[in-house]
Design a protein around this motif. Structure first.
Motif, PDB file in Angstrom:
ATOM      1  N   UNK A  99       0.906  -1.088  -0.007  1.00  0.00           N
ATOM      2  CA  UNK A  99       0.122  -0.273   0.333  1.00  0.00           C
ATOM      3  C   UNK A  99       0.707   1.462   0.132  1.00  0.00           C
ATOM      4  N   UNK A 100       1.799   1.436   0.912  1.00  0.00           N
ATOM      5  CA  UNK A 100       2.643   2.237   0.619  1.00  0.00           C
ATOM      6  C   UNK A 100       3.457   2.887  -0.243  1.00  0.00           C
ATOM      7  N   UNK A 101       4.038   1.568  -1.080  1.00  0.00           N
ATOM      8  CA  UNK A 101       4.181   1.519  -2.250  1.00  0.00           C
ATOM      9  C   UNK A 101       3.580   2.323  -3.713  1.00  0.00           C
ATOM     10  N   UNK A 102       2.952   1.806  -3.297  1.00  0.00           N
ATOM     11  CA  UNK A 102       1.395   2.594  -4.014  1.00  0.00           C
ATOM     12  C   UNK A 102       0.973   4.570  -4.054  1.00  0.00           C
ATOM     13  N   UNK A 103       1.800   4.607  -2.913  1.00  0.00           N
ATOM     14  CA  UNK A 103       1.029   5.755  -2.419  1.00  0.00           C
ATOM     15  C   UNK A 103       2.426   6.971  -1.297  1.00  0.00           C
ATOM     16  N   UNK A 104       4.081   6.081  -1.989  1.00  0.00           N
ATOM     17  CA  UNK A 104       4.898   7.047  -1.570  1.00  0.00           C
ATOM     18  C   UNK A 104       4.580   8.430  -1.576  1.00  0.00           C
ATOM     19  N   UNK A 105       4.526   9.603  -1.982  1.00  0.00           N
ATOM     20  CA  UNK A 105       4.260  10.905  -1.609  1.00  0.00           C
ATOM     21  C   UNK A 105       3.118  11.455  -0.714  1.00  0.00           C
ATOM     22  N   UNK A 106       2.116  10.263  -0.292  1.00  0.00           N
ATOM     23  CA  UNK A 106       1.055  10.371   0.699  1.00  0.00           C
ATOM     24  C   UNK A 106       1.581  10.056   1.795  1.00  0.00           C
TER      25      UNK A 106
END
Length: 836
Positions: free
Chosen positions: A277-284
């Motif tokens: 999940x974090x890998x797909x939303x690194x900026x957030x």
């Protein structure tokens, strides 16, 4: 005329004498009526009789009929009415109390009749029960055979959804060619071969899970890799070596280990999920800081948790709600990260840091009874009604309380729910049991309760198992219900079935699989003595069902799987490896491939079974016995020959030759094939000096000679046939030899005796044919007649010699202590008569 007159006078005197006798010596009155009056009187009496009722008329007729024979009808009727109509087995009526002897006799007879009736009833019920039980057992065997055939013949016979069929679509492509195995099954079979090869060679037992994990990496399928990671995690438990896997599985220490390993697998999987999940939303996510679970949880909450969630309590930690951070740290299995969060928010959490500290000290994450009681009390007073779902979930985790609450606000996925329930499972006595509170005892979740809820109360329909079979398998497997999980997955297409079968192989090799005591049990069964919801998996049947798909095209690979059954035995102590091998050989008829073959020089060429370094001769002989039991005598004798059992080879050879030696030898017939086989066996045995029992050896070689006799007979080589039968000394062809041949006949086996009618008919036919040929020799050329007279000492002498042989043959047939067919004697006598 005088003579006539004298005759009438004599008649007149005689009539007068009769009249005088009637008048004086009879008690009856004289009839003084005319014929017309007598007829009227008779008519009046008949009319009076006809007016009676049907029964009265019948009585009158019966009295007239039987009264003429001296029978008194009224008296007979009275006697019949006094007879008792008591039934045979009807209890006798009580008699007067004063008759002691009669009372005892009556009671004894009533007791005997009651015993007889009870015995009859019990016998009838038991007979019916055994009959239907036998029918049910037969149907179960036939049903399983049909199911195995259907599953093995085509995987399309089982209806699965498109999602299931595409689950392992990348690895379900079939190999073109003769093999019925797809690429996944071939890869598994290769690893099983490597494992068995190392086991046979001895030394340290290889790690089967590692072999399967290496295979899974070749296909680059994440679900297959997770599948074997789960199997490895759940099988990495301290095991007590025991032959009774059920008793081992019910030990509390092992069940606690299963819970610990299942929870650990779910925690590792959740860390991967958060990372993705974090890998797909690194900026957030904005990770930053030192890598670790604490940073991952913070980044995950920045992505998943809304900015303003109502009801969250006890403040923030680095800008995030404290209880979600603590919960997800525990959910990922990192209690140290949860402890860091607790310290940063210590002023608002009260005594929770102490609870968490003690919770971390125990490998099984248990609180002491006093601390758990204290935490439960605090939860009941202050936390249960809290608006923060994460706070309630954390307290229920540590205190293992409120087990009926599923915490749907926190547990978004099925894996979350399973992890929560595994964390709440308790063993031993409840810490609140001393308070004798019924509410406290009902708030206790045991492993058996959790297993029953997942398998029986919820079941396949609740979890949509057929749409997502891997998820339901994971639920059952991680809750230590290995047998039910494997049975469920084996009911799907071959892509899933192969994984289930090999997971069962791993658990069986580790001694973790519960097996039934009866091979006829269903694939998944339950023993009444086992604790609920413990099931047993029929591992032998699972392997048989799996190999039935490809055993006809890949018998060597099927044999590798059967070798895994070597340590399992039936009630007769026969290894299931040998039993399955026997069925495989009979079904596929791959005798040479699996068991080897016998070369022309007598040497045995090894087969696939020799690679296992077992008692090959004993195995081959067992397979031969099974083949013989099924009536495949020709295959059985070849197997006995391969096993070196000479006596059984000769016994079966004589049994096969006996019915066919009298028939003509046509090309590609059974007789031609068996004759060639018997000659090759005889030549090899003679060159090697091999013999069986005297009776079997004598019968075998005698049947070979009789085949030579019948070959000459059917080829019309009568002189050679007659010479052959004479040399065999089986039948009498001279009066002097009749007694010796009859006495010698008793020494022959039944196979030889059954051929005797055909031998007698053929020999008599030869004698009769030669007799007719000699009688008709007058039509032959002078040279032929001269040669015949010179050879036989004259025509008449030769004919007399043939008649003498025929008579000896008839005498021999009549003296034999053997019942021959009726037409045989008739035909023998007919030909002998024609010769005389």
């Amino acid at each position: 005329m005088e003579s006539i007159a004298g005759g009438f006078g004599d008649l007149l005197r005689d009539a007068e004498q009769l009249t005088a006798d009637v008048d004086t010596g009879s008690e009856l009155p004289r009839v003084e009526q005319t014929l017309h009056q007598i007829m009227e009187t008779s008519q009046r009496l008949w009319t009076k009789t006809a007016q009676l009722g049907t029964s009265e008329a019948a009585d009158v007729k019966a009295s007239i009929l039987l009264g003429s024979k001296g029978l008194d009808i009224p008296r007979i009727s009275q006697r019949l009415e006094t007879l008792s109509a008591v039934k045979t087995y009807e209890p006798l009526e009580p008699i007067a109390d004063t008759d002691i002897q009669g009372l005892l006799r009556n009671e004894r007879e009533n007791a005997l009749l009651a015993v007889i009736e009870e015995t009859k009833r019990n016998t009838r019920l038991e007979t019916e029960q055994r009959f239907w039980q036998s029918k049910q057992n037969e149907w179960e065997v036939e049903k399983q055979r049909i199911l195995n055939t259907l599953i093995g013949s085509s995987s399309e016979l089982i209806d699965v959804s498109a999602e299931t069929s595409n689950l392992f679509s990348d690895v379900s492509t079939r190999i073109e060619g003769r093999s019925a195995m797809d690429s996944m099954e071939m890869a598994y079979a290769r690893q099983v071969y490597i494992y068995n090869d190392k086991v046979v060679k001895g030394g340290m037992k290889p790690n089967l899970i590692s072999l399967f994990e290496e295979m899974a990496q070749q296909f680059e399928d994440k679900r297959i890799e997770d599948f074997w990671a789960m199997v490895r995690e759940m099988s990495s438990v301290p095991m007590t070596i025991s032959s009774d896997s059920v008793s081992v599985r019910t030990e509390e220490n092992l069940q606690m280990a299963f819970i610990r390993q299942g929870r650990k697998f779910l925690e590792h999987s959740y860390i991967e999920y958060i990372s993705n999940i974090i890998g797909d939303n690194l900026r957030q996510a904005r990770l930053g800081g030192v890598p670790g679970v604490y940073q991952l949880v913070k980044g995950f909450l920045k992505v998943k948790l809304p900015a303003a969630v109502p009801g969250l309590e006890d403040g923030l930690v680095e800008g995030l709600p404290v209880w979600p951070v603590i919960y997800y740290c525990i959910r990922c299995g990192d209690l140290d990260a949860a402890k860091i969060t607790t310290r940063k928010a210590a002023q608002g959490l009260g005594e929770f840091s102490e609870y968490l500290e003690e919770y971390m000290q125990n490998e099984d994450r248990r609180l002491s009874p006093s601390t758990e009681t204290k935490l439960r009390l605090h939860n009941r007073r202050a936390v249960r009604n809290s608006t923060d779902p994460f706070k309630r979930a954390v307290y229920c985790l540590l205190g293992r309380c409120d087990t009926m609450d599923n915490h749907a606000e926190v547990c978004e996925k099925t894996e979350d729910y399973l992890w929560l329930k595994l964390s709440q499972v308790q063993f031993g006595e409840s810490p609140s049991s001393s308070s004798s509170s019924s509410q406290a005892s009902s708030d206790r979740l045991t492993l058996q309760q959790l297993q029953t809820t997942l398998l029986e109360e919820y079941g396949e329909s609740h979890f949509s198992a057929h749409q997502n079979p891997y998820l339901y398998f994971k639920i059952l497997f991680l809750s230590a219900q290995f047998e039910a999980a494997i049975e469920f997955l084996s009911r799907h297409d071959s892509g899933l079935r192969s994984h289930a079968v090999h997971a069962a192989i791993v658990l069986h090799e580790l001694g973790l699989l519960a097996l039934p005591g009866n091979i006829q049990a269903q694939l998944l069964s339950r023993d009444p003595q086992d604790p609920l919801p413990m099931h047993r998996l029929n591992f032998v049947r699972l392997i048989s069902m799996y190999t039935s798909k490809f055993e006809s095209t890949d018998p060597r690979e099927a044999l590798q799987y059967f070798y895994l059954l070597r340590n399992l035995r039936d009630t007769s102590e026969k290894s299931y490896f040998v039993r399955c091998l026997s069925e495989l050989v009979i079904e596929t008829r791959e005798f040479e491939t699996l068991l080897g073959r016998r070369e022309r020089d007598g040497a045995r060429r090894p087969g696939a079974v020799d690679k296992f370094q077992v008692d090959t001769q004993s195995i081959i002989e067992t397979v031969a016995m099974d083949t013989e039991t099924k009536g495949l005598f020709e295959d059985a004798l070849k197997l006995y020959d391969l096993a070196g059992n000479t006596d059984k080879v000769l016994e079966l050879m004589t049994r096969l030759l006996s019915p066919i030696i009298a028939s003509s030898n046509s090309p590609q017939s059974n007789r031609e094939r068996l004759q060639a086989l018997s000659i090759s066996i005889a030549e090899r045995y003679q060159s090697k000096g091999l013999t069986g029992s005297p009776a079997n050896t004598k019968s075998f070689y005698l049947l070979l000679d009789l085949m030579t006799f019948f070959d000459a007979y059917h080829n019309r080589d009568l002189d050679r046939a007659l010479t052959t039968i004479s040399q065999l000394q089986l039948i009498a062809l001279s009066p002097e030899s009749v007694d010796d041949r009859v006495h010698g006949f008793k020494q022959y086996t039944d196979e030889i005796r059954r051929t005797l009618p055909d031998v007698l008919l053929a020999t008599m036919t030869i004698l009769y044919t030669k007799y007719r040929s000699c009688r008709s020799s007058g039509t032959q050329s002078p040279q032929a007649r001269a040669g015949q007279r010179h050879e036989n000492g004259g025509k008449e002498s030769f004919l007399a010699h043939l008649r003498k042989q025929a008579k000896a043959l008839i005498t021999f047939a009549g003296m034999l202590p053997y019942r021959m067919p009726g037409d045989t004697n008739a035909r023998l006598v007919q030909m002998e008569v024609l010769m005389n």
